[in-house]
Design a protein around this motif. Structure first.
Motif, PDB file in Angstrom:
ATOM      1  N   THR A   1      31.722  19.172  37.815  1.00  8.91           N
ATOM      2  CA  THR A   1      31.965  17.899  38.491  1.00  8.91           C
ATOM      3  C   THR A   1      30.672  17.102  38.541  1.00  8.91           C
ATOM      4  OG1 THR A   1      31.553  18.832  40.689  1.00  8.91           O
ATOM      5  CG2 THR A   1      33.843  18.830  39.898  1.00  8.91           C
ATOM      6  N   TYR A   2      30.822  15.777  38.519  1.00  7.20           N
ATOM      7  CA  TYR A   2      29.670  14.872  38.514  1.00  7.20           C
ATOM      8  C   TYR A   2      29.919  13.744  39.513  1.00  7.20           C
ATOM      9  CZ  TYR A   2      29.178  16.758  33.705  1.00  7.20           C
ATOM     10  OH  TYR A   2      29.089  17.572  32.593  1.00  7.20           O
ATOM     11  N   PRO A   3      28.901  13.342  40.248  1.00  2.59           N
ATOM     12  CA  PRO A   3      29.063  12.090  40.994  1.00  2.59           C
ATOM     13  C   PRO A   3      29.202  10.945  39.997  1.00  2.59           C
ATOM     14  CG  PRO A   3      26.772  12.815  41.046  1.00  2.59           C
ATOM     15  CD  PRO A   3      27.552  13.929  40.408  1.00  2.59           C
ATOM     16  N   LEU A   4      29.842   9.874  40.420  1.00  2.00           N
ATOM     17  CA  LEU A   4      30.083   8.751  39.515  1.00  2.00           C
ATOM     18  C   LEU A   4      28.787   8.231  38.900  1.00  2.00           C
ATOM     19  CD1 LEU A   4      32.354   6.942  38.402  1.00  2.00           C
ATOM     20  CD2 LEU A   4      31.946   5.383  40.320  1.00  2.00           C
ATOM     21  N   ALA A   5      27.698   8.338  39.643  1.00  3.44           N
ATOM     22  CA  ALA A   5      26.411   7.861  39.135  1.00  3.44           C
ATOM     23  C   ALA A   5      25.937   8.631  37.913  1.00  3.44           C
ATOM     24  CB  ALA A   5      25.356   7.944  40.242  1.00  3.44           C
ATOM     25  N   ASP A   6      26.491   9.830  37.690  1.00  5.15           N
ATOM     26  CA  ASP A   6      26.089  10.648  36.537  1.00  5.15           C
ATOM     27  C   ASP A   6      27.061  10.497  35.363  1.00  5.15           C
ATOM     28  OD1 ASP A   6      23.890  11.544  37.866  1.00  5.15           O
ATOM     29  OD2 ASP A   6      24.693  13.523  38.352  1.00  5.15           O
ATOM     30  N   PHE A   7      27.717   9.363  35.281  1.00  7.21           N
ATOM     31  CA  PHE A   7      28.695   9.126  34.216  1.00  7.21           C
ATOM     32  C   PHE A   7      28.106   9.380  32.836  1.00  7.21           C
ATOM     33  CE2 PHE A   7      30.150   5.980  31.054  1.00  7.21           C
ATOM     34  CZ  PHE A   7      31.448   6.442  30.856  1.00  7.21           C
ATOM     35  N   HIS A   8      26.915   8.863  32.557  1.00 11.53           N
ATOM     36  CA  HIS A   8      26.335   9.004  31.214  1.00 11.53           C
ATOM     37  C   HIS A   8      26.001  10.461  30.898  1.00 11.53           C
ATOM     38  CE1 HIS A   8      26.225   4.790  30.169  1.00 11.53           C
ATOM     39  NE2 HIS A   8      25.737   4.520  31.362  1.00 11.53           N
ATOM     40  N   ARG A   9      25.576  11.202  31.889  1.00 13.58           N
ATOM     41  CA  ARG A   9      25.328  12.630  31.667  1.00 13.58           C
ATOM     42  C   ARG A   9      26.629  13.347  31.317  1.00 13.58           C
ATOM     43  NH1 ARG A   9      24.079  17.100  36.280  1.00 13.58           N
ATOM     44  NH2 ARG A   9      24.138  18.929  34.947  1.00 13.58           N
ATOM     45  N   ALA A  10      27.719  12.988  31.997  1.00 14.68           N
ATOM     46  CA  ALA A  10      29.013  13.600  31.704  1.00 14.68           C
ATOM     47  C   ALA A  10      29.451  13.291  30.277  1.00 14.68           C
ATOM     48  CB  ALA A  10      30.059  13.105  32.703  1.00 14.68           C
ATOM     49  N   VAL A  11      29.223  12.054  29.825  1.00 18.43           N
ATOM     50  CA  VAL A  11      29.569  11.681  28.451  1.00 18.43           C
ATOM     51  C   VAL A  11      28.754  12.500  27.454  1.00 18.43           C
ATOM     52  CG1 VAL A  11      29.488   9.812  26.740  1.00 18.43           C
ATOM     53  CG2 VAL A  11      30.339   9.357  29.050  1.00 18.43           C
ATOM     54  N   GLU A  12      27.482  12.664  27.725  1.00 20.62           N
ATOM     55  CA  GLU A  12      26.635  13.467  26.831  1.00 20.62           C
ATOM     56  C   GLU A  12      27.132  14.902  26.753  1.00 20.62           C
ATOM     57  OE1 GLU A  12      22.666  13.152  28.258  1.00 20.62           O
ATOM     58  OE2 GLU A  12      22.438  11.026  27.706  1.00 20.62           O
ATOM     59  N   ASP A  13      27.474  15.482  27.885  1.00 21.28           N
ATOM     60  CA  ASP A  13      27.970  16.859  27.894  1.00 21.28           C
ATOM     61  C   ASP A  13      29.285  16.968  27.128  1.00 21.28           C
ATOM     62  OD1 ASP A  13      25.779  17.565  29.394  1.00 21.28           O
ATOM     63  OD2 ASP A  13      26.866  17.694  31.301  1.00 21.28           O
ATOM     64  N   LEU A  14      30.148  15.958  27.264  1.00 19.82           N
ATOM     65  CA  LEU A  14      31.414  15.966  26.540  1.00 19.82           C
ATOM     66  C   LEU A  14      31.182  15.904  25.042  1.00 19.82           C
ATOM     67  CD1 LEU A  14      34.552  15.749  26.585  1.00 19.82           C
ATOM     68  CD2 LEU A  14      34.257  13.263  26.659  1.00 19.82           C
ATOM     69  N   GLU A  15      30.298  15.015  24.611  1.00 12.92           N
ATOM     70  CA  GLU A  15      30.046  14.847  23.178  1.00 12.92           C
ATOM     71  C   GLU A  15      29.345  16.056  22.580  1.00 12.92           C
ATOM     72  OE1 GLU A  15      28.032  11.023  23.240  1.00 12.92           O
ATOM     73  OE2 GLU A  15      29.880  10.061  22.516  1.00 12.92           O
ATOM     74  N   HIS A  16      28.617  16.806  23.384  1.00 14.01           N
ATOM     75  CA  HIS A  16      27.959  18.027  22.899  1.00 14.01           C
ATOM     76  C   HIS A  16      28.914  19.215  22.867  1.00 14.01           C
ATOM     77  CE1 HIS A  16      23.760  16.337  24.181  1.00 14.01           C
ATOM     78  NE2 HIS A  16      24.163  15.888  23.011  1.00 14.01           N
ATOM     79  N   GLY A  17      30.155  19.022  23.323  1.00 14.71           N
ATOM     80  CA  GLY A  17      31.118  20.114  23.317  1.00 14.71           C
ATOM     81  C   GLY A  17      30.932  21.109  24.435  1.00 14.71           C
TER      82      GLY A  17
END
Length: 360
Positions: free
Chosen positions: A333-349
């Motif tokens: 889970t990520y706070p909304l402020a960490d949206f870009h980190r979540a995207v990076e983790d998703l793209e890295h699989g």
């Protein structure tokens, strides 16, 4: 209020977003949790063309904060999972129990938000990466309050799409052979849908061997890494001891033309390939026409061919009965402020599903 807005160039968290009051037949929902899906990223990278500015997010759950006139299915304080459909409820398709074919769900681009003095679009009739959203009341499916909203949020897209593709679209029968190409958020739900349906062999296929343990947890009986080999060939070899002709059902969850072809080539006579991956809009795929005369089928599938008011409740009940996994889908889970980190983790699989948390 806060929300993630894509302006055509970049996605950013803003704090000057507003949303209008709910009108007749609408509800205002305070979002608690929202899953990050590849479709959200596809808007940012241009795979899914969309007008801007747009507030992203389409997989969420929250609490009803207000309702407009003529709303009877939800009330203030209800915990709800949100459906992307927003179907009309009155056309021939809705009347026949096929709300995913309702024409009112295609191409609508409402602008319930205002950002920097200009209207902003919602995405997929929702926009769950905002603290509050306005939706049609029939998009709200009430759920028991003992279900964690961080887990419940995933039912509205990944679960409905993956499990629904198995139970509603393909109608997988007990004892069948199933392959799932791509073990992401949707693929994992296809796996557990096949398990619930009683499939005998469930083969998960992914180029990331680290996903094997999770795939088996969700129902895979076998795991194949097709790196460096022909996917259709290795698929057939995996089950040739029991099913030498191929698979009854193969679900393509990546959206790659080569995998679509592999899925079709590895089917048994009368087998069905179900296409769930989302490629670029102009992508084309090929197949051998002669093989189709063996009663093979290629099936498209929109939103798990679901009836959200029925199916979302059904899947939540399966979760409460410990037959369907939700908590295990939430990698982080990520706070909304960490949206870009979540995207990076998703793209890295690195994620089965990442969940953004908004209002406590």
């Amino acid at each position: 209020m806060r929300g993630v807005v894509f302006d055509g160039q970049k996605a950013e968290l803003v704090d000057d977003l507003t949303v209008r009051d709910p009108g007749p037949g609408e509800a205002l929902v305070r979002i608690a949790a929202a899953g990050l899906c590849h479709s959200d990223v596809s808007v940012i990278n241009g795979t899914i063309p969309f007008p801007t500015p747009v507030v992203l997010g389409h997989e969420g759950a929250g609490v009803v904060a207000a309702v407009g006139d003529a709303v009877g299915n939800v009330k203030v304080g209800d915990h709800v999972v949100l459906s992307t459909l927003g179907n009309c409820g009155a056309c021939q398709h809705c009347d026949a129990g096929r709300p995913t074919m309702c024409r009112s769900t295609f191409g609508a681009r409402p602008q319930p938000f205002t950002w920097r003095g200009e209207p902003a679009y919602n995405f997929a009739n929702l926009s769950c990466f905002a603290e509050e959203i306005v939706v049609k009341a029939n998009q709200c499916v009430p759920i028991p309050q003992d279900v964690a909203l961080t887990s419940a949020a995933l039912v509205g897209c990944g679960v409905v799409t993956g499990v629904g593709a198995v139970l509603q679209r393909a109608k997988v029968h007990p004892g069948s052979t199933v392959a799932v190409l791509g073990v992401g958020g949707v693929g994992l739900n296809v796996l557990q849908g096949a398990r619930i349906a009683g499939a005998a062999r469930i083969v998960a296929v992914d180029v990331n061997p680290a996903k094997e343990a999770l795939a088996r947890l969700f129902g895979a009986t076998d795991f194949v890494d097709p790196t460096g080999v022909d996917t259709a060939t290795v698929l057939k070899e995996t089950i040739q001891d029991t099913e030498p002709t191929g698979y009854d059902y193969i679900f393509e969850c990546v959206g790659h033309p080569a995998l679509i072809r592999a899925a079709i080539d590895a089917l048994a006579w009368s087998g069905s390939a179900v296409l769930l991956g989302v490629p670029a809009a102009t992508t084309e795929a090929s197949f051998n026409v002669a093989g189709m005369f063996l009663d093979k089928s290629i099936l498209g599938c929109r939103y798990g061919s679901s009836q959200p008011q029925r199916d979302i409740r059904r899947y939540v009940d399966l979760y409460r009965g410990r037959r369907l996994l939700l908590d295990e889908l939430v990698t982080r889970t990520y706070p909304l402020a960490d949206f870009h980190r979540a995207v990076e983790d998703l793209e890295h699989g690195d994620l089965a599903r990442g969940v953004l948390t908004l209002n406590p």
